[in-house]
Design an enzyme around this catalytic site. Structure first.
Site, PDB file in Angstrom:
ATOM      1  N   ASN A  14       0.867  -1.171   0.000  1.00 38.62           N
ATOM      2  CA  ASN A  14       0.000   0.000   0.000  1.00 38.62           C
ATOM      3  C   ASN A  14       0.910   1.229   0.000  1.00 38.62           C
ATOM      4  O   ASN A  14       1.505   1.558   1.022  1.00 38.62           O
ATOM      5  CB  ASN A  14      -0.887  -0.034   1.252  1.00 38.62           C
ATOM      6  CG  ASN A  14      -1.747   1.220   1.388  1.00 38.62           C
ATOM      7  OD1 ASN A  14      -1.782   2.062   0.486  1.00 38.62           O
ATOM      8  ND2 ASN A  14      -2.435   1.345   2.505  1.00 38.62           N
ATOM      9  N   LYS A  16       0.144   4.257  -0.284  1.00 32.60           N
ATOM     10  CA  LYS A  16      -0.497   5.445   0.327  1.00 32.60           C
ATOM     11  C   LYS A  16      -0.267   6.671  -0.566  1.00 32.60           C
ATOM     12  O   LYS A  16      -0.307   6.541  -1.778  1.00 32.60           O
ATOM     13  CB  LYS A  16       0.015   5.614   1.756  1.00 32.60           C
ATOM     14  CG  LYS A  16      -0.171   4.325   2.578  1.00 32.60           C
ATOM     15  CD  LYS A  16       0.074   4.487   4.048  1.00 32.60           C
ATOM     16  CE  LYS A  16      -0.154   3.140   4.750  1.00 32.60           C
ATOM     17  NZ  LYS A  16      -0.006   3.204   6.196  1.00 32.60           N
ATOM     18  N   GLU A 102      -6.702   4.473   7.902  1.00 36.38           N
ATOM     19  CA  GLU A 102      -6.542   5.902   7.592  1.00 36.38           C
ATOM     20  C   GLU A 102      -7.793   6.477   6.948  1.00 36.38           C
ATOM     21  O   GLU A 102      -8.040   7.680   7.015  1.00 36.38           O
ATOM     22  CB  GLU A 102      -5.289   6.089   6.711  1.00 36.38           C
ATOM     23  CG  GLU A 102      -4.024   5.901   7.531  1.00 36.38           C
ATOM     24  CD  GLU A 102      -2.841   5.313   6.794  1.00 36.38           C
ATOM     25  OE1 GLU A 102      -2.807   5.371   5.554  1.00 36.38           O
ATOM     26  OE2 GLU A 102      -1.939   4.785   7.474  1.00 36.38           O
ATOM     27  N   GLU A 172      -5.171  -5.128  10.534  1.00 32.13           N
ATOM     28  CA  GLU A 172      -4.156  -4.100  10.771  1.00 32.13           C
ATOM     29  C   GLU A 172      -4.462  -3.398  12.093  1.00 32.13           C
ATOM     30  O   GLU A 172      -5.281  -2.466  12.115  1.00 32.13           O
ATOM     31  CB  GLU A 172      -4.158  -3.068   9.640  1.00 32.13           C
ATOM     32  CG  GLU A 172      -3.821  -3.626   8.283  1.00 32.13           C
ATOM     33  CD  GLU A 172      -3.259  -2.556   7.345  1.00 32.13           C
ATOM     34  OE1 GLU A 172      -2.112  -2.699   6.939  1.00 32.13           O
ATOM     35  OE2 GLU A 172      -3.955  -1.579   7.052  1.00 32.13           O
ATOM     36  N   GLY A 178       2.635   2.167  10.859  1.00 30.66           N
ATOM     37  CA  GLY A 178       3.582   3.272  10.731  1.00 30.66           C
ATOM     38  C   GLY A 178       4.283   3.636  12.026  1.00 30.66           C
ATOM     39  O   GLY A 178       4.921   4.688  12.122  1.00 30.66           O
ATOM     40  N   SER A 218       3.655  -2.261  10.367  1.00 33.26           N
ATOM     41  CA  SER A 218       5.105  -2.321  10.608  1.00 33.26           C
ATOM     42  C   SER A 218       5.730  -3.649  10.199  1.00 33.26           C
ATOM     43  O   SER A 218       6.651  -4.135  10.856  1.00 33.26           O
ATOM     44  CB  SER A 218       5.422  -1.984  12.073  1.00 33.26           C
ATOM     45  OG  SER A 218       5.014  -0.649  12.368  1.00 33.26           O
TER      46      SER A 218
HETATM   47  P1  13P Z   1       3.217   0.294   7.730  1.00 33.36           P
HETATM   48  O1  13P Z   1       3.720  -0.963   7.084  1.00 33.36           O
HETATM   49  O2  13P Z   1       3.953   1.517   7.251  1.00 33.36           O
HETATM   50  O3  13P Z   1       3.111   0.186   9.217  1.00 33.36           O
HETATM   51  O4  13P Z   1       1.713   0.506   7.195  1.00 33.36           O
HETATM   52  C1  13P Z   1       0.823  -0.540   7.270  1.00 33.36           C
HETATM   53  C2  13P Z   1      -0.369  -0.186   6.478  1.00 33.36           C
HETATM   54  O5  13P Z   1      -1.105   0.709   6.812  1.00 33.36           O
HETATM   55  C3  13P Z   1      -0.612  -0.950   5.236  1.00 33.36           C
HETATM   56  O6  13P Z   1      -1.885  -0.682   4.754  1.00 33.36           O
END
Ligand code: 13P
Length: 257
Positions: A14, A16, A102, A172, A178, A218
């Site tokens: 992802n 983002k 998010e 998640e 993050g 993460s």
């Molecule tokens: P991270 O891997 O940066 O923690 O993000 C996870 C995420 O939101 C994947 O959709």
């Protein structure tokens, strides 16, 4: 209950709201070039929607799938800034991520809205990566299972067992996204087993044994192999580490049994 399973692993990136046009193409080239030949390890990348057609061109002929990060529930209309599911198909997508934390927590997307989006995306022919997960305060209040129960029951309401063949779940925990704070193997396995049990209650044991449940939050090369080899973890939804091809591919390598 089976101790081993035949489920493939799906590792999805992802991206983002990251990457320029050039960086997106470069990253897609590198991911496609390094994708594992093992058909049981599947890769998908989900770039910002504006780069989807460029990335689709790069991925043509590769084994890597393409996904969007969101879509609307209507087929078309006066919805400034939105994308219809069929537009994602047209742009070359096989997947769409829905219900990412998010979007739930940053844009106020509700279970009811996500249910509409999921139905619309499936009707258009997309596979849905449906995200669920609890906030830190919810975990600390021991409400994790109640939250997952509600997100699954309301978000997947009205879907048929047949439609569930095109749904991937992504657990998640919001506190792990993050933050560098990855769920422990025990926390991840417990949540995934709960989710699979809930899917069995909603759609039956056959669907529950077949559904892929990704872990997200993460995921990095150094923790991927442990997470990906847990009995109920069928892949990863990767944020930060999906922006570097070598990290994303190293995570996928961790999926090898
Ligand atoms: P991270 O891997 O940066 O923690 O993000 C996870 C995420 O939101 C994947 O959709």
């Amino acid at each position: 209950m089976r101790t081993t399973n035949m489920r493939p692993k799906l590792i999805a990136g992802n991206w983002k709201m990251y990457t320029s046009a050039a960086a997106a193409e470069e990253l897609a080239v590198a991911v496609a070039a390094g994708a594992p030949a093992d058909p049981n390890i599947r890769l998908a990348i989900c770039p910002p929607s504006i780069w989807l057609t460029r990335v689709a061109a790069v991925l043509k002929g590769s084994t890597v799938s393409l996904g969007g990060q969101n879509c609307h529930f209507e087929k078309e209309g006066a919805y400034t800034g939105e994308l219809a599911p069929a537009m994602l198909i047209d742009a070359g997508c096989q997947y769409v991520i829905l219900g990412h934390s998010e979007r739930r927590h940053g844009f106020g997307e509700t279970d009811e809205l996500l249910n509409k989006k999921t139905k619309a995306a499936l009707a258009a022919g997309l596979h849905v990566i449906f995200c669920i997960g609890e906030l830190l305060a919810e975990r600390e209040a021991e409400r994790t299972e109640a939250v997952l129960d509600r997100q699954l029951t309301a978000g997947l309401a009205g879907l048929t067992p047949e439609q569930m063949a095109n749904v991937v779940l992504a657990y998640e925990p919001v506190w792990a996204i993050g933050t560098g704070k990855v769920a422990s193997p025990e926390q991840a396995q417990a949540a995934h087993a709960f989710v699979r049990g809930k899917i069995a209650m909603l759609f039956g044991e056959v669907v529950a044994q077949a559904v892929l449940i990704q872990y997200g939050g993460s995921v990095k090369p150094d923790n991927a192999a442990t997470l990906l080899n847990l009995p109920d973890v069928d892949g990863a939804l990767v944020g930060g580490a999906s922006l570097k091809a070598e990290l994303f591919l190293a995570i996928a390598a961790g999926a090898k049994r």
